[in-house]
Design an enzyme around this catalytic site. Structure first.
Site, PDB file in Angstrom:
ATOM      1  N   LYS A  49       0.840  -1.207   0.000  1.00  0.00           N
ATOM      2  CA  LYS A  49       0.000   0.000   0.000  1.00  0.00           C
ATOM      3  C   LYS A  49       0.871   1.252   0.000  1.00  0.00           C
ATOM      4  O   LYS A  49       0.550   2.242  -0.646  1.00  0.00           O
ATOM      5  CB  LYS A  49      -0.944  -0.015   1.209  1.00  0.00           C
ATOM      6  CG  LYS A  49      -2.160  -0.899   0.949  1.00  0.00           C
ATOM      7  CD  LYS A  49      -2.913  -1.290   2.186  1.00  0.00           C
ATOM      8  CE  LYS A  49      -3.891  -2.404   1.850  1.00  0.00           C
ATOM      9  NZ  LYS A  49      -4.384  -3.135   2.991  1.00  0.00           N
ATOM     10  N   GLN A  93      -5.484  -2.196   9.208  1.00  0.00           N
ATOM     11  CA  GLN A  93      -5.228  -3.512   8.612  1.00  0.00           C
ATOM     12  C   GLN A  93      -5.849  -4.612   9.483  1.00  0.00           C
ATOM     13  O   GLN A  93      -5.561  -4.705  10.674  1.00  0.00           O
ATOM     14  CB  GLN A  93      -3.708  -3.718   8.467  1.00  0.00           C
ATOM     15  CG  GLN A  93      -3.309  -4.939   7.698  1.00  0.00           C
ATOM     16  CD  GLN A  93      -3.716  -4.882   6.226  1.00  0.00           C
ATOM     17  OE1 GLN A  93      -3.495  -3.907   5.540  1.00  0.00           O
ATOM     18  NE2 GLN A  93      -4.353  -5.938   5.753  1.00  0.00           N
ATOM     19  N   ASP A 116     -11.859   2.005   2.990  1.00  0.00           N
ATOM     20  CA  ASP A 116     -12.092   0.567   2.819  1.00  0.00           C
ATOM     21  C   ASP A 116     -13.574   0.284   2.592  1.00  0.00           C
ATOM     22  O   ASP A 116     -13.961  -0.815   2.183  1.00  0.00           O
ATOM     23  CB  ASP A 116     -11.651  -0.181   4.093  1.00  0.00           C
ATOM     24  CG  ASP A 116     -10.377  -0.970   3.890  1.00  0.00           C
ATOM     25  OD1 ASP A 116     -10.050  -1.263   2.727  1.00  0.00           O
ATOM     26  OD2 ASP A 116      -9.722  -1.294   4.899  1.00  0.00           O
TER      27      ASP A 116
END
Ligand code: NAP
Length: 281
Positions: A49, A93, A116
């Site tokens: 990322k 995460q 997300d």
């Protein structure tokens, strides 16, 4: 023989467009990634990322917190990032180490920074057909279908898996694109027959070898979301790629299919968030 859908090439194009749009903004988009504990797979994702952010010209920050981080400390960091003007997207995460409450942490993220698309506000917006962000993995699949001229309208779409992050939002996006959607899960008795009836088959289960050629209709589009490791430790999907390729019209490989598109969509969502925060349409 099926056409292979090249997720790596498509993702590179998406990121190129994102970079060009980001350069036109007054302030570059900023993404904060929080990692708790030292799960090696999560570390690899976080590193990639960071690389994607560099490629897109984004500002990025990484928080590698120790395993023993408390819920209070994690929430305090999320709240601090919520208030930062230079941070447009916050990504925690998953999975979090045992003892931390994932739901509470995701709920604490400002929905306008929820790149997300996991926050219930954004899930609700997606459900009523007014998404702020595209959920990254299903959004990446839809982008692939669009780029290859595959229109779900009027097609029978069968989704294997019903998780909150893949199966459910995938079904929702296909439904909004006028597909007729069937969702299957571990309690579905006639999985093989349902899969074999699909014009578009999406597998997001996480079981190597689950989708065999007899589950693929002649000419179907087969999208393999899974990222599994086979006995030799090699990355693979749910679909028996070679045999399914004999029957499908289009198919995604693993690796090089949905994975890179998921990452590209995260960049696209961060750009969307930056535009939102800078009031650019
Ligand atoms: P998950 O939360 O474990 O969900 C798996 C789903 O599959 C569940 O709904 C489960 O049913 C269903 N299932 C399990 N066994 C089944 C069977 N034999 N037949 C039919 N359905 C079955 O997994 P996930 O997070 O959605 O991820 C799924 C896969 O996608 C994994 O391989 C993951 O690594 C991969 N993934 C890839 C990306 C990417 O970027 N490419 C992103 C996210 C995930 P129940 O609900 O009944 O338990």
């Amino acid at each position: 023989m099926a056409t292979r859908i090249d997720g790596t090439a498509l993702a590179a194009k998406v990121k190129q467009t994102v970079r060009a749009e980001a350069e036109a903004l007054a302030r570059r988009p900023g993404l904060a990634v929080i990692l708790v504990g030292d799960d090696p797979a999560s570390r690899v994702y976080v590193t990639s990322k960071r690389r994607d952010c560099e490629e897109c010209g984004f500002y990025s920050e990484e928080y590698a917190l120790p395993e023993e981080t408390t819920q209070g400390e994690l929430l305090a960091l999320v709240r601090e990032l919520n208030g930062r003007e230079d941070i447009d997207g916050i990504l925690v995460q998953l999975p979090l180490p045992w003892g931390l409450d994932e739901k509470e942490v995701l709920l604490a993220i400002d929905p306008a920074k929820d790149v997300d698309c996991f926050h219930p506000f954004n899930v609700g917006k997606l459900t009523i057909g007014e998404p702020v962000f595209q959920p990254c993995t299903p959004g990446g699949v839809m982008e692939m279908l669009r780029k290859y001229g595959i229109d779900p309208a009027g097609k029978r779409c069968v989704v294997l898996g019903r998780s909150n992050i893949v199966g459910k939002p995938m079904a929702m996006l296909l439904l909004h694109a006028d597909g007729t959607v069937v969702m299957c899960h571990s309690k579905t008795p006639d999985l093989k027959e349902l899969a074999a009836s699909a014009d578009i088959l999406v597998s997001a289960v996480g079981k190597t070898g689950l989708v065999t050629a007899d589950m693929v209709k002649e000419g179907a589009v087969v999208i393999d979301v899974a990222m599994n490791r086979n006995d030799a430790g090699k990355l693979c999907g749910d679909v028996c790629f070679e045999e399914a390729s004999e029957k499908a019209s289009y198919i995604t490989p693993v690796p090089g299919g949905v994975g890179p598109m998921t990452r590209a969509m995260l960049m696209k969502n961060t750009l969307t968030a930056a535009k939102l925060h800078q009031d650019v349409n």
